[in-house]
Design a protein around this motif. Structure first.
Motif, PDB file in Angstrom:
ATOM      1  N   HIS A   1      -2.075  51.233  65.750  1.00  0.00           N
ATOM      2  CA  HIS A   1      -3.364  51.843  65.443  1.00  0.00           C
ATOM      3  C   HIS A   1      -3.485  52.170  63.956  1.00  0.00           C
ATOM      4  N   LYS A   2      -4.720  52.147  63.467  1.00  0.00           N
ATOM      5  CA  LYS A   2      -4.992  52.557  62.100  1.00  0.00           C
ATOM      6  C   LYS A   2      -4.787  54.075  61.978  1.00  0.00           C
ATOM      7  N   PRO A   3      -4.392  54.540  60.797  1.00  0.00           N
ATOM      8  CA  PRO A   3      -4.202  55.988  60.618  1.00  0.00           C
ATOM      9  C   PRO A   3      -5.485  56.794  60.752  1.00  0.00           C
ATOM     10  N   GLN A   4      -6.637  56.143  60.569  1.00  0.00           N
ATOM     11  CA  GLN A   4      -7.919  56.822  60.774  1.00  0.00           C
ATOM     12  C   GLN A   4      -8.822  55.923  61.614  1.00  0.00           C
ATOM     13  N   ASN A   5      -9.353  56.507  62.694  1.00  0.00           N
ATOM     14  CA  ASN A   5     -10.256  55.743  63.555  1.00  0.00           C
ATOM     15  C   ASN A   5     -11.680  56.223  63.311  1.00  0.00           C
ATOM     16  N   ASN A   6     -12.287  55.732  62.228  1.00  0.00           N
ATOM     17  CA  ASN A   6     -13.634  56.202  61.896  1.00  0.00           C
ATOM     18  C   ASN A   6     -14.680  55.693  62.879  1.00  0.00           C
ATOM     19  N   GLN A   7     -14.410  54.577  63.553  1.00  0.00           N
ATOM     20  CA  GLN A   7     -15.356  54.091  64.549  1.00  0.00           C
ATOM     21  C   GLN A   7     -15.463  55.057  65.725  1.00  0.00           C
ATOM     22  N   ALA A   8     -14.298  55.599  66.152  1.00  0.00           N
ATOM     23  CA  ALA A   8     -14.300  56.530  67.283  1.00  0.00           C
ATOM     24  C   ALA A   8     -14.988  57.838  66.919  1.00  0.00           C
ATOM     25  N   ILE A   9     -14.703  58.370  65.717  1.00  0.00           N
ATOM     26  CA  ILE A   9     -15.315  59.639  65.335  1.00  0.00           C
ATOM     27  C   ILE A   9     -16.812  59.461  65.129  1.00  0.00           C
ATOM     28  N   ALA A  10     -17.221  58.306  64.617  1.00  0.00           N
ATOM     29  CA  ALA A  10     -18.658  58.052  64.429  1.00  0.00           C
ATOM     30  C   ALA A  10     -19.376  57.997  65.767  1.00  0.00           C
ATOM     31  N   GLN A  11     -18.738  57.379  66.760  1.00  0.00           N
ATOM     32  CA  GLN A  11     -19.347  57.310  68.088  1.00  0.00           C
ATOM     33  C   GLN A  11     -19.485  58.699  68.697  1.00  0.00           C
ATOM     34  N   ILE A  12     -18.429  59.514  68.578  1.00  0.00           N
ATOM     35  CA  ILE A  12     -18.467  60.865  69.134  1.00  0.00           C
ATOM     36  C   ILE A  12     -19.552  61.690  68.457  1.00  0.00           C
ATOM     37  N   LEU A  13     -19.636  61.598  67.131  1.00  0.00           N
ATOM     38  CA  LEU A  13     -20.633  62.381  66.402  1.00  0.00           C
ATOM     39  C   LEU A  13     -22.046  61.914  66.737  1.00  0.00           C
ATOM     40  N   GLN A  14     -22.231  60.618  66.852  1.00  0.00           N
ATOM     41  CA  GLN A  14     -23.561  60.109  67.177  1.00  0.00           C
ATOM     42  C   GLN A  14     -24.001  60.570  68.568  1.00  0.00           C
TER      43      GLN A  14
ATOM     44  N   ASN B   1     -27.051  66.683  67.626  1.00  0.00           N
ATOM     45  CA  ASN B   1     -28.503  66.606  67.818  1.00  0.00           C
ATOM     46  C   ASN B   1     -29.104  66.068  66.531  1.00  0.00           C
ATOM     47  N   TRP B   2     -29.441  64.808  66.527  1.00  0.00           N
ATOM     48  CA  TRP B   2     -29.882  64.154  65.296  1.00  0.00           C
ATOM     49  C   TRP B   2     -31.322  64.476  64.951  1.00  0.00           C
TER      50      TRP B   2
ATOM     51  N   THR C   1     -29.678  73.308  60.201  1.00  0.00           N
ATOM     52  CA  THR C   1     -28.851  72.148  59.856  1.00  0.00           C
ATOM     53  C   THR C   1     -27.530  72.215  60.601  1.00  0.00           C
ATOM     54  N   GLN C   2     -27.092  71.087  61.121  1.00  0.00           N
ATOM     55  CA  GLN C   2     -25.771  70.993  61.734  1.00  0.00           C
ATOM     56  C   GLN C   2     -24.749  70.692  60.643  1.00  0.00           C
ATOM     57  N   VAL C   3     -23.735  71.538  60.533  1.00  0.00           N
ATOM     58  CA  VAL C   3     -22.689  71.375  59.525  1.00  0.00           C
ATOM     59  C   VAL C   3     -21.390  71.031  60.246  1.00  0.00           C
ATOM     60  N   VAL C   4     -20.839  69.880  59.912  1.00  0.00           N
ATOM     61  CA  VAL C   4     -19.595  69.405  60.524  1.00  0.00           C
ATOM     62  C   VAL C   4     -18.479  69.571  59.507  1.00  0.00           C
ATOM     63  N   MET C   5     -17.529  70.445  59.804  1.00  0.00           N
ATOM     64  CA  MET C   5     -16.386  70.679  58.922  1.00  0.00           C
ATOM     65  C   MET C   5     -15.276  69.706  59.319  1.00  0.00           C
TER      66      MET C   5
ATOM     67  N   TYR D   1     -12.669  67.938  63.658  1.00  0.00           N
ATOM     68  CA  TYR D   1     -13.895  68.547  63.160  1.00  0.00           C
ATOM     69  C   TYR D   1     -14.301  69.751  64.004  1.00  0.00           C
ATOM     70  N   ARG D   2     -15.060  70.638  63.366  1.00  0.00           N
ATOM     71  CA  ARG D   2     -15.709  71.778  64.017  1.00  0.00           C
ATOM     72  C   ARG D   2     -17.188  71.724  63.655  1.00  0.00           C
ATOM     73  N   LEU D   3     -18.027  72.001  64.635  1.00  0.00           N
ATOM     74  CA  LEU D   3     -19.470  71.893  64.458  1.00  0.00           C
ATOM     75  C   LEU D   3     -20.094  73.282  64.377  1.00  0.00           C
TER      76      LEU D   3
END
Length: 574
Positions: free
Chosen positions: A447-460, A464-465, A529-533, A561-563
């Motif tokens: 696996h890659k050290p960072q899975n940005n595809q997975a985190i992007a899917q979860i965030l999307q 609440n966009w 605004t939603q702030v994701v730390m 992350y924390r929302l």
């Protein structure tokens, strides 16, 4: 003199099949896996751009964060070198080649293609297959061994893993493979009390130069080669001394060219390292700093090294989230090892009289010894990442090719092993290698050290966009900017209409400054605004922001992350 063997049309056809299989495994699903931090570095520097262009302590749009990934035909190789040496700690050759590659396939002002960015590594990975065939035959003069080595290189999951990253490892392995071939030819000549031809030393010097220009770990390769040469020289001196105790025993005429080559290599290494030295070595390698003291953890690096070596041959899904699959994979791996290890040990013993088996075994051991020396002496644990073990991988594939020939034959005494024939062992290893490469290809292993595809899917899916979003992290090294860039890219790929903002806080070691910048930014909000730390211990000011419990410390590989929901001053919660 060894009789020359001509290659038949069948040999070229078989080699074409191995190359075709290797190309299929490397180029298929080339963009399936996430692009991680180091790959962004390759892409940005190869474009002649800088991460310093991305401002800190201010809100950034997605386009601003991804701006370094736009192709500009005005940049040149000098820009690549300048920015690489200013912001990274790698030599420039691979980045030059990738820059020229981008010039062929990119459009002015457009974002670069990940497939184009990764394809040079995949191409060099495919090139390693016929190269392994050629070096194996050049050294061992056996077509069976050459084909076996090519098969091993084509199907190795480790080779597929490194070939599908926009990184310089496969290019470096090309030079390493040639360097080990030259080393073997020199030792073969010395064992016959003669000197290898001058052109071998010339090629050796050139490929080592190109190796250092591709990856600084080539220095480890040169050090390991030096250890091996010292071993063979010492062994010969002791033999001469035992025959006749004389100072002449230390001055062996057929070692003169090797001594000259060693001195030239040392001078070349010092020159190139000094010429391409970077001030970012400390910042970019702090994550490797480890001092295990005298505890049990001291045994972890050697165990990792063994696991990584096995992973070059076969690997099962041991990194997936499904616990049952991990347990099954571990049990299967143990069963495979119990079946294969005794046969491999016997194969090594039966072939130990062959000089080439000793040479490539010593190459692997010398590199492992050097790696452990770096870990325990310099306190830099390079065993934290399997990619750093590429320095002896070509030698392992050539050695595996030699063992395949033996394992395909009948066992002289079946009472010494569990099976009358070892052909099942060869077929099992080849099948496991092919299966493991498929696991890598579909992202079930390495696996890659960072899975940005997975985190992007979860965030999307979870955000609440209808509200604006701000993704906040803190800066402590350039990898932070790359990680945010990966998230921005993944969100953009999922939905080009998303308009998140990003805030990278500077002054990580001055927490009050970062907190103040964050508080000031959120105080100026004009709407909820939603702030994701992201990947940070910082938190927005409580009077303005409320932690959303359903997203408290959510984690994906490389991200946590924390929302928070943050309101303008004086506005009631919706």
């Amino acid at each position: 003199m060894t009789k020359s063997i001509r290659f038949s049309r069948q040999d070229y056809s078989l080699l074409g099949i191995w190359v075709g299989l290797g190309a299929l495994l490397r180029f298929s699903n080339l963009t399936f896996k996430s692009v991680w931090s180091d790959e962004w570095a390759t892409l940005v520097f190869s474009l002649g751009h800088s991460f310093r262009e991305i401002p800190l302590d201010q809100l950034l749009s997605l386009g601003q964060l991804l701006e370094p990934l736009r192709y500009e035909g005005t940049t040149n190789l000098a820009d690549v070198s300048q920015l690489l040496l200013a912001e990274s700690n790698h030599p420039p050759l691979y980045y030059w080649l990738t820059h020229l590659w981008f010039n062929l396939w990119s459009q002015e002002g457009e974002f670069i293609s990940i497939a184009v960015g990764r394809s040079p590594a995949a191409f060099f990975g495919v090139l390693l297959i016929p190269l392994t065939f050629g070096v194996s035959y050049w050294v061992i003069k056996d077509k069976w061994v050459a084909h076996s080595g090519a098969i091993a290189m084509a199907l190795s999951p480790y080779a597929v893993y490194l070939s599908q990253e926009a990184r310089h490892y496969t290019l470096a392995m090309i030079w390493i493979t040639l360097s080990y071939g030259c080393l073997a030819k020199v030792i073969q000549a010395q064992q016959q009390s003669r000197q290898a031809p001058l052109w071998v030393y010339g090629c050796w010097f050139i490929v080592n130069s190109l190796g250092i220009a591709s990856h600084y770990f080539m220095v480890i390769t040169l050090f390991a080669e030096g250890l091996i040469l010292c071993f063979f020289y010492g062994h010969e001196v002791i033999q001469k001394w035992c025959e006749k105790a004389s100072l002449k025993s230390f001055f062996l005429p057929h070692w003169q060219r090797t001594l000259v080559w060693a001195i030239a290599s040392i001078l070349l290494t010092m020159f190139l390292l000094n010429h391409w030295q970077s001030s970012n070595n400390v910042e970019l390698t702090t994550w490797l700093n480890r001092d295990y003291g005298w505890g049990v953890k001291n045994f972890v690096p050697p165990l990792r090294s063994i696991a990584y070596t096995l992973g070059m041959i076969f690997i099962l899904p041991v990194e997936v989230e499904q616990t049952w699959l991990v347990v099954v994979s571990v049990i299967v791996i143990l069963g495979i090892l119990i079946f294969l290890v005794p046969q491999i040990i016997i194969a090594l013993k039966q072939n130990w009289a062959q000089l080439e088996v000793k040479i490539f075994t010593y190459i692997i051991l010398a590199n492992l010894l050097t790696i452990l020396g770096i870990i325990y002496i310099s306190k830099r644990d390079i065993s934290l990442a399997p990619r750093y073990y590429f320095i002896y991988f070509p030698a392992l594939m050539i050695l595996l090719g030699i063992l395949f020939k033996y394992l395909w034959q009948k066992v002289p005494d079946p009472r010494k092993i569990w099976f009358l024939r070892q052909r099942p062992s060869t077929l099992m290893i080849i099948f496991l290698m092919a299966l493991s490469s498929w696991f890598v290809n579909v992202d079930l292993a390495y696996h890659k050290p960072q899975n940005n595809q997975a985190i992007a899917q979860i965030l999307q899916e979870n955000l609440n966009w209808n509200y604006p979003q701000i993704f906040v992290t803190h800066y402590f090294e350039l990898g932070v900017v790359r990680t945010q860039m990966g998230l921005a890219w993944a969100l953009h790929q999922r939905d080009a209409n998303l308009r998140p903002q990003f805030l990278i806080l500077d002054n990580f070691f001055k927490q009050n400054s970062a907190d103040q910048v964050l508080a000031t930014t959120l105080t100026d909000l004009s709407e909820p605004t939603q702030v994701v730390m992201l990947n940070t211990h910082f938190a927005p000011p409580e009077p303005l922001c409320t932690l959303q419990p359903e997203a408290d410390d959510q984690q994906v590989i490389g991200y946590s992350y924390r929302l928070y929901l943050c309101l303008p001053q004086g506005e009631a919660a919706p």
